[in-house]
Each structure stands twice: as structure tokens, then as C-alpha cells.
Design a protein around this motif. Structure first.
Motif, PDB file in Angstrom:
ATOM      1  N   HIS A  54     -43.864  -1.526  78.828  1.00  0.00           N
ATOM      2  CA  HIS A  54     -43.722  -2.918  78.403  1.00  0.00           C
ATOM      3  C   HIS A  54     -43.683  -3.035  76.880  1.00  0.00           C
ATOM      4  N   VAL A  67     -40.190  -2.282  75.774  1.00  0.00           N
ATOM      5  CA  VAL A  67     -39.303  -3.412  76.042  1.00  0.00           C
ATOM      6  C   VAL A  67     -39.462  -4.479  74.966  1.00  0.00           C
ATOM      7  N   THR A  77     -39.173   4.580  83.974  1.00  0.00           N
ATOM      8  CA  THR A  77     -39.130   3.154  84.291  1.00  0.00           C
ATOM      9  C   THR A  77     -37.958   2.793  85.193  1.00  0.00           C
TER      10      THR A  77
END
Length: 392
Positions: free
Chosen positions: A366, A369, A20
Motif C-alpha cells: 500500500h 501504491v 501483489t
């Protein structure tokens, strides 16, 4: 920073390692082919080990498809145990749209048109003609094609005459299947399929755009049984191209409808055009093939445009193997652009399953996160696949 290994799709499998911190340079394996082939499974496992070695054997999550029976899913779950990292199950069509966003470095919510042959949906049925709202790790299904039966299950994807029968059933013409299809496949086969559809025996439902293409090709006599993947869809596109090279065609808004629940219903097109075409007349077949392409595109765009207004979005990602079809893609891009929407097709990445792993990894990034733990992910996956055995 996170490093995510994604195990890819079942068809045209390729694995991907995404860092990422360097999202523009994912590491890819070769394309292994379909995981129904044991040799492809062996090479996938070898490729995964090679990607892990390039990551210094340090990863933060493993992403995989929702379907619990794929070899890629089994491999992913074994890897998470070995490396003590979370597994992230990613719905197939969410991954298709996410792959487009990952390639473009897109960060804002979008609508997505995901059109392909099959992928397990979160309701346990076979999806493939989807309008999605995608926002990172989250997606919402805001529309889809009307489901068709898959008489005989997976075999229906290889035999378009079966999808032609499913289309007749969808139009309330089940009693005509034997009469219409006996000359094509024989009385016994046609009679058996008619009985299966009447009784709902081994006839799971699918919203897949690919099966709608097969149904149209079957009804128009362009394909009975496929010798290679997408043969029927290619024949249908070629017929449409012949017509459109020499003619313009006005699409009729009456040839589709959208239900309050967001089902995009093409049965009016079947009844007005495809079912009663004289298949011995090549010009009539070509015109019907063209009308199918343009009507499908316009129906999908009409609903997508309406959803864009509802959700206040201007960007539409286009993912899934049906976007290899140039007529469909060009029409959808033109219609969206005419409505002042920004169409986002694949760039260098494959729009089909060979590019899917990047979307899986992007979604998993995602999820990390957001801080969803392994237990939450496992609960999500269980909920998503609880009907999988009867869906595919």
C-alpha cells in the motif's frame, strides 16, 4: 505489480515474499524461532536469499519492524542497499491487523484489536493491547489498555510476580509489594522491586495484553516464573475454563472504565476481585481467572463498539498472539456479533508473530501504491523509533 520481501517479527520469525499480482499465494520461509538465537538469524538470512532467488532476484521493497535493533531490521536495511529499493518500516500491531486483512483479501478500512506481548509503538513505548483504525498504509491508535510498568524491563515478561507487583503499583498499593510478595520470592527481591517501582528505576511502561495476563496470573498465585513462553497465560486460561465449564458468570460494568483519551482501565477489576482473592482456595482462584478473561474481553469490546460508531465501521480484525486464547477470542467474537459488528479472526494464518510478515508486506504494498519515497519512509522510521532504546 510489486514484489515485496518482508523480514518478519523478532519472536517466531518467518519471512514472506508477496507478489501483489498474486496476493492469495505468498511465499513463506520456515518459522525460524526467536532472533535472540544466532542460529535463527543465520537461517533467516538463508531463507531470505532463497525467497529472493524464487523472485528472480527482483523485488520492489523490503518491509521490516519499526524496532531499529532487531536483526531482521538490520538485514532488511542491508538488502535495500544491495537491491536499491525502498525500506518500509511497519509498526508491529499495524502489521498484525494487516496480516488478517491480507489473508482475507480485505480492502476496506477496519477497526483492529491487536493483543499480544510486545511491539514497539510509534511513541517509542511498548504496545500490545491496542484498538486501531486501519486503512491500508495508514493506521490510527484509537484506544489501548492502561499501561503497566515492566519492572526490570524484559525480565518482567518472564517473571509474572513482577507484573503482579506492577499491578499493585497501578492500584496505588506500592507500599504493600514487599509484604505481599516476600513469601513468594523472598524479602530481598520483593523489597528491591518495591523500591524500583517507587523510584521508577528501569520500569518502562507497556500496554501489552500479555503482561496483563501475567499480572493476573501472578496475583492469583498461578505463576511466579515462567519456564516457557505464555506459561502464565495458559495457566490462567485453564483456571478460567475449569470455572466456566460448570458456572455462568455475570460481568460487572463497574469493573472497568475508559478514560477520555481512550485508555481501557482494568484497575477496578483488580481492586474488586484479583488483589484480595484467597489464593489457597482453588475455586476462588478459578472464578477470579474467569472474571478476568470475560471482563477484559467486554472492556475491549465496549470501547471498540463505541469507536465503530464514531468511525462508521462495521468490521473488526483480530490479530496478535493473545487470540490463541479460546475464551478471550470466543467472548470477543460473541460480543462484537451481538453489537452487529463483523469479527475477522485469522483463518489459516497464525494470529501470532509467525504470520506477521504477511502484514508487513501488505502494508508495504500500500505504501508503494501511495508513492512514498525512501526518504519519506526513513523520516517516518526515525520519528517512530527515536525513544526505542528506553522503551524496550
Amino acid at each position: 505489480m510489486a514484489r515485496i520481501l518482508a523480514c518478519g517479527a523478532f519472536l517466531k520469525n518467518a519471512a514472506c515474499l508477496l507478489d501483489t499480482q498474486a496476493p492469495d499465494t505468498p511465499l513463506w520461509s520456515a518459522v525460524h524461532g526467536d532472533l535472540s538465537d544466532p542460529a535463527a538469524c543465520v537461517t533467516l538470512e538463508q531463507s531470505v536469499q532463497s525467497l529472493l532467488a524464487q523472485a528472480g532476484d527482483r523485488i520492489d521493497a523490503v518491509a521490516h519492524d519499526l524496532h531499529p535493533d532487531f536483526f531482521s531490521t538490520h538485514l532488511a536495511l542491508r538488502l535495500v542497499q544491495e537491491h536499491h529499493v525502498p525500506a518500509v518500516a511497519v509498526q508491529h500491531h499495524h502489521a498484525h491487523i494487516a496480516a488478517i486483512l491480507a489473508e482475507r483479501g480485505w480492502t476496506q478500512p477496519v477497526l483492529g484489536l491487536a493483543l499480544d506481548g510486545v511491539g514497539l509503538g510509534t511513541d517509542g513505548t511498548a504496545w500490545g493491547g491496542e484498538v486501531l483504525r486501519v486503512d491500508g498504509a495508514h493506521f490510527e491508535r484509537v484506544g489501548h489498555l492502561l499501561p503497566l510498568a515492566l519492572p526490570g524491563g524484559d525480565v518482567a515478561a518472564r517473571e509474572p510476580w513482577r507484573m503482579a507487583a506492577a499491578a499493585l503499583q497501578a492500584c496505588g498499593l506500592t507500599a504493600q509489594i514487599e509484604h505481599r510478595l516476600s513469601p513468594v520470592v523472598g524479602a530481598q527481591a520483593a523489597r528491591t522491586l518495591q523500591t524500583m517501582l517507587q523510584r521508577g528505576l528501569n520500569c518502562p511502561q507497556t500496554t501489552a495484553a500479555g503482561r496483563w495476563f501475567d499480572a493476573a496470573a501472578g496475583l492469583l498465585g498461578l505463576s511466579v516464573r515462567q519456564e516457557f513462553e505464555a506459561q502464565a497465560a495458559i495457566a490462567l486460561e485453564q483456571a478460567a475454563a475449569r470455572y466456566l465449564q460448570a458456572h455462568t458468570l455475570q460481568v460487572r460494568a463497574s469493573d472497568w472504565a475508559v478514560t477520555p483519551s481512550g485508555q481501557i482501565d482494568l484497575r477496578p477489576l483488580l481492586l474488586s476481585t484479583l488483589i484480595d482473592v484467597d489464593i489457597t482456595n482453588p475455586a476462588a482462584v478459578d472464578e477470579a481467572a474467569a472474571r478476568f478473561h470475560l471482563t477484559l474481553a467486554d472492556a475491549l469490546c465496549a470501547h471498540t463498539i463505541a469507536q465503530a460508531q464514531i468511525h462508521q465501521l462495521r468490521d473488526v480484525a483480530l490479530g496478535g498472539g493473545c487470540f490463541f486464547n479460546r475464551i478471550l477470542t470466543q467472548r470477543i467474537v460473541a460480543q462484537l456479533s451481538h453489537a452487529s459488528l463483523n469479527a475477522l479472526p485469522a483463518q489459516k494464518l497464525s494470529c501470532g508473530d509467525a504470520g506477521l510478515a504477511l502484514g508487513q508486506a501488505w502494508v508495504a504494498g500500500h505504501v508503494l501504491v501511495m508513492g512514498l519515497g525512501t526518504e519519506q519512509q526513513e523520516n517516518m522510521a526515525v520519528e517512530h523509533v527515536k525513544y526505542a532504546q528506553t522503551a524496550i
